[in-house]
Scaffold this motif. Structure first.
Motif, PDB file in Angstrom:
ATOM      1  N   GLN A  79      55.208 103.961  25.047  1.00  0.00           N
ATOM      2  CA  GLN A  79      56.332 103.852  25.987  1.00  0.00           C
ATOM      3  C   GLN A  79      55.944 104.366  27.370  1.00  0.00           C
ATOM      4  OE1 GLN A  79      59.767 106.455  24.559  1.00  0.00           O
ATOM      5  NE2 GLN A  79      58.313 106.505  22.868  1.00  0.00           N
ATOM      6  N   LYS A  80      55.034 105.333  27.407  1.00  0.00           N
ATOM      7  CA  LYS A  80      54.559 105.787  28.736  1.00  0.00           C
ATOM      8  C   LYS A  80      53.844 104.632  29.442  1.00  0.00           C
ATOM      9  CE  LYS A  80      53.755 110.740  28.371  1.00  0.00           C
ATOM     10  NZ  LYS A  80      52.969 111.581  27.477  1.00  0.00           N
ATOM     11  N   LEU A  81      52.976 103.962  28.703  1.00  0.00           N
ATOM     12  CA  LEU A  81      52.231 102.855  29.314  1.00  0.00           C
ATOM     13  C   LEU A  81      53.156 101.698  29.679  1.00  0.00           C
ATOM     14  CD1 LEU A  81      48.977 102.802  27.141  1.00  0.00           C
ATOM     15  CD2 LEU A  81      49.192 103.506  29.520  1.00  0.00           C
ATOM     16  N   LEU A  85      52.845 100.887  33.403  1.00  0.00           N
ATOM     17  CA  LEU A  85      51.904  99.789  33.647  1.00  0.00           C
ATOM     18  C   LEU A  85      52.324  98.476  32.979  1.00  0.00           C
ATOM     19  CD1 LEU A  85      48.702 101.938  33.149  1.00  0.00           C
ATOM     20  CD2 LEU A  85      49.516 101.050  35.320  1.00  0.00           C
ATOM     21  N   GLY A  86      53.431  98.513  32.242  1.00  0.00           N
ATOM     22  CA  GLY A  86      53.972  97.270  31.675  1.00  0.00           C
ATOM     23  C   GLY A  86      53.671  97.101  30.190  1.00  0.00           C
ATOM     24  N   TYR A  87      54.464  96.215  29.583  1.00  0.00           N
ATOM     25  CA  TYR A  87      54.375  95.978  28.137  1.00  0.00           C
ATOM     26  C   TYR A  87      52.982  95.481  27.736  1.00  0.00           C
ATOM     27  CZ  TYR A  87      55.303  93.906  23.562  1.00  0.00           C
ATOM     28  OH  TYR A  87      55.240  93.576  22.230  1.00  0.00           O
ATOM     29  N   ASP A  88      52.437  94.562  28.517  1.00  0.00           N
ATOM     30  CA  ASP A  88      51.153  93.968  28.122  1.00  0.00           C
ATOM     31  C   ASP A  88      50.042  95.017  28.085  1.00  0.00           C
ATOM     32  OD1 ASP A  88      52.419  91.596  27.921  1.00  0.00           O
ATOM     33  OD2 ASP A  88      51.669  90.767  29.812  1.00  0.00           O
ATOM     34  N   THR A  89      50.091  95.967  29.031  1.00  0.00           N
ATOM     35  CA  THR A  89      49.078  97.032  29.041  1.00  0.00           C
ATOM     36  C   THR A  89      49.238  97.921  27.811  1.00  0.00           C
ATOM     37  OG1 THR A  89      48.986  97.000  31.432  1.00  0.00           O
ATOM     38  CG2 THR A  89      48.155  98.986  30.365  1.00  0.00           C
ATOM     39  N   ALA A  90      50.503  98.240  27.473  1.00  0.00           N
ATOM     40  CA  ALA A  90      50.747  99.075  26.287  1.00  0.00           C
ATOM     41  C   ALA A  90      50.191  98.383  25.038  1.00  0.00           C
ATOM     42  CB  ALA A  90      52.238  99.331  26.137  1.00  0.00           C
ATOM     43  N   LYS A  91      50.470  97.085  24.944  1.00  0.00           N
ATOM     44  CA  LYS A  91      50.011  96.328  23.757  1.00  0.00           C
ATOM     45  C   LYS A  91      48.480  96.260  23.720  1.00  0.00           C
ATOM     46  CE  LYS A  91      50.990  92.156  21.175  1.00  0.00           C
ATOM     47  NZ  LYS A  91      50.360  90.893  21.332  1.00  0.00           N
ATOM     48  N   LYS A  92      47.897  96.057  24.871  1.00  0.00           N
ATOM     49  CA  LYS A  92      46.429  95.955  24.943  1.00  0.00           C
ATOM     50  C   LYS A  92      45.794  97.292  24.509  1.00  0.00           C
ATOM     51  CE  LYS A  92      42.972  93.388  26.600  1.00  0.00           C
ATOM     52  NZ  LYS A  92      42.733  92.027  26.234  1.00  0.00           N
ATOM     53  N   TYR A  93      46.378  98.384  24.983  1.00  0.00           N
ATOM     54  CA  TYR A  93      45.833  99.695  24.588  1.00  0.00           C
ATOM     55  C   TYR A  93      45.945  99.873  23.066  1.00  0.00           C
ATOM     56  CZ  TYR A  93      44.995 104.654  24.096  1.00  0.00           C
ATOM     57  OH  TYR A  93      44.477 105.857  23.686  1.00  0.00           O
ATOM     58  N   TYR A  94      47.081  99.503  22.508  1.00  0.00           N
ATOM     59  CA  TYR A  94      47.249  99.585  21.049  1.00  0.00           C
ATOM     60  C   TYR A  94      46.134  98.776  20.360  1.00  0.00           C
ATOM     61  CZ  TYR A  94      48.927  98.055  16.499  1.00  0.00           C
ATOM     62  OH  TYR A  94      48.992  97.735  15.162  1.00  0.00           O
ATOM     63  N   GLU A  95      45.908  97.566  20.850  1.00  0.00           N
ATOM     64  CA  GLU A  95      44.883  96.705  20.224  1.00  0.00           C
ATOM     65  C   GLU A  95      43.490  97.345  20.330  1.00  0.00           C
ATOM     66  OE1 GLU A  95      47.272  92.535  21.077  1.00  0.00           O
ATOM     67  OE2 GLU A  95      45.623  93.116  22.404  1.00  0.00           O
ATOM     68  N   LYS A 136      62.575 106.408  18.402  1.00  0.00           N
ATOM     69  CA  LYS A 136      63.100 105.057  18.179  1.00  0.00           C
ATOM     70  C   LYS A 136      62.340 104.042  19.046  1.00  0.00           C
ATOM     71  CE  LYS A 136      67.606 102.834  18.304  1.00  0.00           C
ATOM     72  NZ  LYS A 136      68.100 102.487  19.586  1.00  0.00           N
ATOM     73  N   LYS A 137      62.140 104.402  20.295  1.00  0.00           N
ATOM     74  CA  LYS A 137      61.485 103.486  21.242  1.00  0.00           C
ATOM     75  C   LYS A 137      60.019 103.231  20.837  1.00  0.00           C
ATOM     76  CE  LYS A 137      60.883 101.292  25.126  1.00  0.00           C
ATOM     77  NZ  LYS A 137      61.376  99.963  25.300  1.00  0.00           N
ATOM     78  N   GLU A 138      59.320 104.305  20.427  1.00  0.00           N
ATOM     79  CA  GLU A 138      57.915 104.134  20.040  1.00  0.00           C
ATOM     80  C   GLU A 138      57.823 103.230  18.808  1.00  0.00           C
ATOM     81  OE1 GLU A 138      56.043 105.228  22.241  1.00  0.00           O
ATOM     82  OE2 GLU A 138      54.010 105.453  21.472  1.00  0.00           O
ATOM     83  N   LYS A 139      58.767 103.428  17.903  1.00  0.00           N
ATOM     84  CA  LYS A 139      58.784 102.591  16.689  1.00  0.00           C
ATOM     85  C   LYS A 139      59.044 101.128  17.057  1.00  0.00           C
ATOM     86  CE  LYS A 139      61.265 102.082  12.315  1.00  0.00           C
ATOM     87  NZ  LYS A 139      62.235 101.043  12.532  1.00  0.00           N
ATOM     88  N   LEU A 141      58.372  99.617  19.844  1.00  0.00           N
ATOM     89  CA  LEU A 141      57.189  99.029  20.490  1.00  0.00           C
ATOM     90  C   LEU A 141      56.120  98.680  19.454  1.00  0.00           C
ATOM     91  CD1 LEU A 141      56.892 101.152  23.741  1.00  0.00           C
ATOM     92  CD2 LEU A 141      57.017  98.669  23.634  1.00  0.00           C
ATOM     93  N   LEU A 142      55.829  99.637  18.563  1.00  0.00           N
ATOM     94  CA  LEU A 142      54.804  99.373  17.548  1.00  0.00           C
ATOM     95  C   LEU A 142      55.199  98.195  16.664  1.00  0.00           C
ATOM     96  CD1 LEU A 142      53.838 103.029  16.806  1.00  0.00           C
ATOM     97  CD2 LEU A 142      52.192 101.242  17.293  1.00  0.00           C
ATOM     98  N   THR A 143      56.487  98.108  16.336  1.00  0.00           N
ATOM     99  CA  THR A 143      56.956  96.983  15.512  1.00  0.00           C
ATOM    100  C   THR A 143      56.733  95.678  16.272  1.00  0.00           C
ATOM    101  OG1 THR A 143      58.609  98.459  14.569  1.00  0.00           O
ATOM    102  CG2 THR A 143      58.934  96.114  14.183  1.00  0.00           C
ATOM    103  N   SER A 144      57.022  95.693  17.582  1.00  0.00           N
ATOM    104  CA  SER A 144      56.824  94.466  18.369  1.00  0.00           C
ATOM    105  C   SER A 144      55.343  94.091  18.470  1.00  0.00           C
ATOM    106  CB  SER A 144      57.434  94.618  19.763  1.00  0.00           C
ATOM    107  OG  SER A 144      56.584  95.384  20.593  1.00  0.00           O
ATOM    108  N   PHE A 145      54.450  95.083  18.313  1.00  0.00           N
ATOM    109  CA  PHE A 145      53.000  94.781  18.319  1.00  0.00           C
ATOM    110  C   PHE A 145      52.561  94.224  16.957  1.00  0.00           C
ATOM    111  CE2 PHE A 145      52.357  98.743  21.266  1.00  0.00           C
ATOM    112  CZ  PHE A 145      52.930  98.053  22.316  1.00  0.00           C
ATOM    113  N   GLY A 146      53.482  94.240  15.989  1.00  0.00           N
ATOM    114  CA  GLY A 146      53.141  93.710  14.670  1.00  0.00           C
ATOM    115  C   GLY A 146      52.825  94.774  13.638  1.00  0.00           C
TER     116      GLY A 146
END
Ligand code: FES
Length: 475
Positions: A79-81, A85-95, A136-139, A141-146
């Protein structure tokens, strides 16, 4: 109780290392932690002439003070990212973190490295009602990443918890056994040199000359895989980061458990298990905010006792380089000169990511994560934090707490010295200024070291360098 990490206490490895050769090498890797050692593994069949250099003993450095969680659950990072820096950056970091987990698991499995790797569900939790939404928010986001996240309101041990969730796909291991296992695999292909300090990296024509305590090494490409690359000038990294300290306690627990947990609120609670030990990290702070270390060690032990009714068998300090935009700093900083640092307390996954990205850059392969962590990125996210940090550094130039009769300052011929009188009455005197950029050194009464609050250099009682960015002993 031992004032050292549980991992380095178990480091029984003794090995005879190769000597430095003055011939030209293709690649020199400076730093035998998780990044440097994993990079040597990735390069071992590349037909490149590679030298891996560590200023001490491999397995006794920064990696050995980690809790060694291999996890993509990293407090409220996503959620910080997303916010900055936007959703796509957060998802990319997760990946990138998932990729790193796959890589290290693959290396360990393929080579059957005995490093106590085990699956460990990662819990993200809060002890505060006011932080329920952060969970709740972190969950979400992670759920949206799959990633599947399972909600709960308690941890598998008796520990305050208002709300939590956990995920699979994470691991824990023994970091020093991993490093030693990799060194055994690469030592026939890579020249591994311990106890060698690189003092200077100088460009010369199309290569670099590395001045070391044993002579010159020549290299076409250089990778600095230390926590704080020593050659970086103020104005570059210092304005993108700060040093955080945490205190770690470990003791035998009543049973063996197989999960890890971390909270989201500012005051850190991080838990993992290793065999029948519980390892607990707390009391995190910017080094420059609390110059006196003694109270912090004691507070961490008091917390450990209050929470688990245990006295620690091991109590140690960990230092992390934190970046102001929450992303690591990995890549090429000058032609053929690479760094990997700023892991934000997630050194196992980001260390592996660093090794993978730099391996690809060295071998001129593309890497889809290299832009995300590019050291030359400019981000406005960190500017306010950078100003706060600069003020903190000023404080540490003028302040250094010395508060009892066996630790004091004395002056001779206009030069100030720090003095420590040890338990046997022996006097240890070192110059007050850190050789790196002249901050005032502070005394760490628990581990008996002189520590620099500015960028994290540490020295033994008589001023010998233990950890950079300083490249010199205290004169
Ligand atoms: Fe930079 Fe001491 S002044 S580490």
């Amino acid at each position: 109780m031992k004032n050292k990490s549980i991992w380095s206490s178990e480091n029984k490895q003794t090995r005879k290392m190769n000597q430095v050769s003055c011939e030209e090498s293709d690649i020199v890797i400076i730093g035998g932690g998780i990044t440097g050692v994993t990079l040597s593994y990735l390069l071992k069949d590349s037909n490149k002439k590679v030298i891996l250099v560590d200023q001490g003993i491999i397995g006794n450095n920064v990696t050995s003070r980690s809790t060694a969680k291999i996890s993509f659950i990293q407090r409220d990072i996503y959620q910080k990212l997303e916010k900055t820096l936007g959703y796509d950056t957060a998802k990319k970091y997760y990946e990138s973190q998932v990729l790193a987990i796959d890589i290290i698991k693959g290396i360990i499995d393929d080579n059957r490295i005995k490093c106590d790797l085990e699956k460990s569900n990662s819990y993200l939790f809060t002890t505060l009602k006011s932080k329920e939404n952060t969970i709740k928010k972190e969950k979400e986001l992670l759920t949206s990443f799959g990633r599947e996240c399972i909600e709960t309101d308690q941890l598998p041990i008796d520990f305050s918890c208002i709300k939590a969730f956990y995920t699979e796909g994470n691991y824990t291991f023994h970091p020093v056994k991993y490093l030693n296992g990799i060194i055994d695999l690469v030592k026939d292909n890579i020249n591994v040199v311990e106890n060698l300090l690189v003092e200077e990296i100088r460009p010369e024509k199309s290569r670099y000359l590395l001045k070391t305590s044993e002579g010159i090494i020549k290299a076409k490409q250089v990778v600095v895989a230390n926590q704080y690359p020593f050659f970086i000038k103020p104005g570059f990294i210092p304005f993108k980061n700060y040093i955080q300290r945490e205190y770690v306690n470990a003791a035998k627990y009543k049973k063996e458990l197989h999960f890890n947990a971390i909270n989201v609120e500012k005051e850190l609670h991080s838990i993992r298990f290793y065999k029948d030990y519980i390892i607990y990290v707390s009391n995190n702070h910017r080094v420059t905010n609390q110059l006196d270390t003694k109270d912090n060690y004691q507070k961490s032990r008091d917390d450990f006792y209050r929470l688990f009714k245990l006295n620690p068998d091991y109590n140690w300090l960990n230092q992390d380089l934190m970046t102001n935009d929450h992303l690591p700093i990995i890549g090429e900083v000058k032609k053929n000169l690479y760094i990997a640092t700023g892991y934000n307390a997630w050194g196992m996954t980001n260390g592996i990511l660093g090794a993978k990205i730099i391996n690809d850059l060295l071998l001129k392969r593309s890497n889809s994560f290299s832009e995300l962590v590019n050291p030359n990125r400019v981000s406005i996210v960190g500017i306010t934090n950078s100003i706060i940090d600069s003020l903190s550094y000023i404080k540490s130039y003028i302040e250094a707490p010395f508060h009892n009769h066996h630790i004091y300052i004395e002056e001779e011929s206009g030069i100030k010295y720090n003095v420590y009188i040890d338990k046997k009455g022996k006097k240890h005197r070192v110059k007050r200024k850190c050789p790196h950029l002249k901050c005032n050194l502070i005394f760490n009464e628990e581990e008996l070291t002189w520590d620099c609050p500015c960028h994290g250099s540490r020295f033994d009682l008589d001023g010998n360098l233990l950890e950079g960015p300083s490249k010199k002993n205290i004169q």
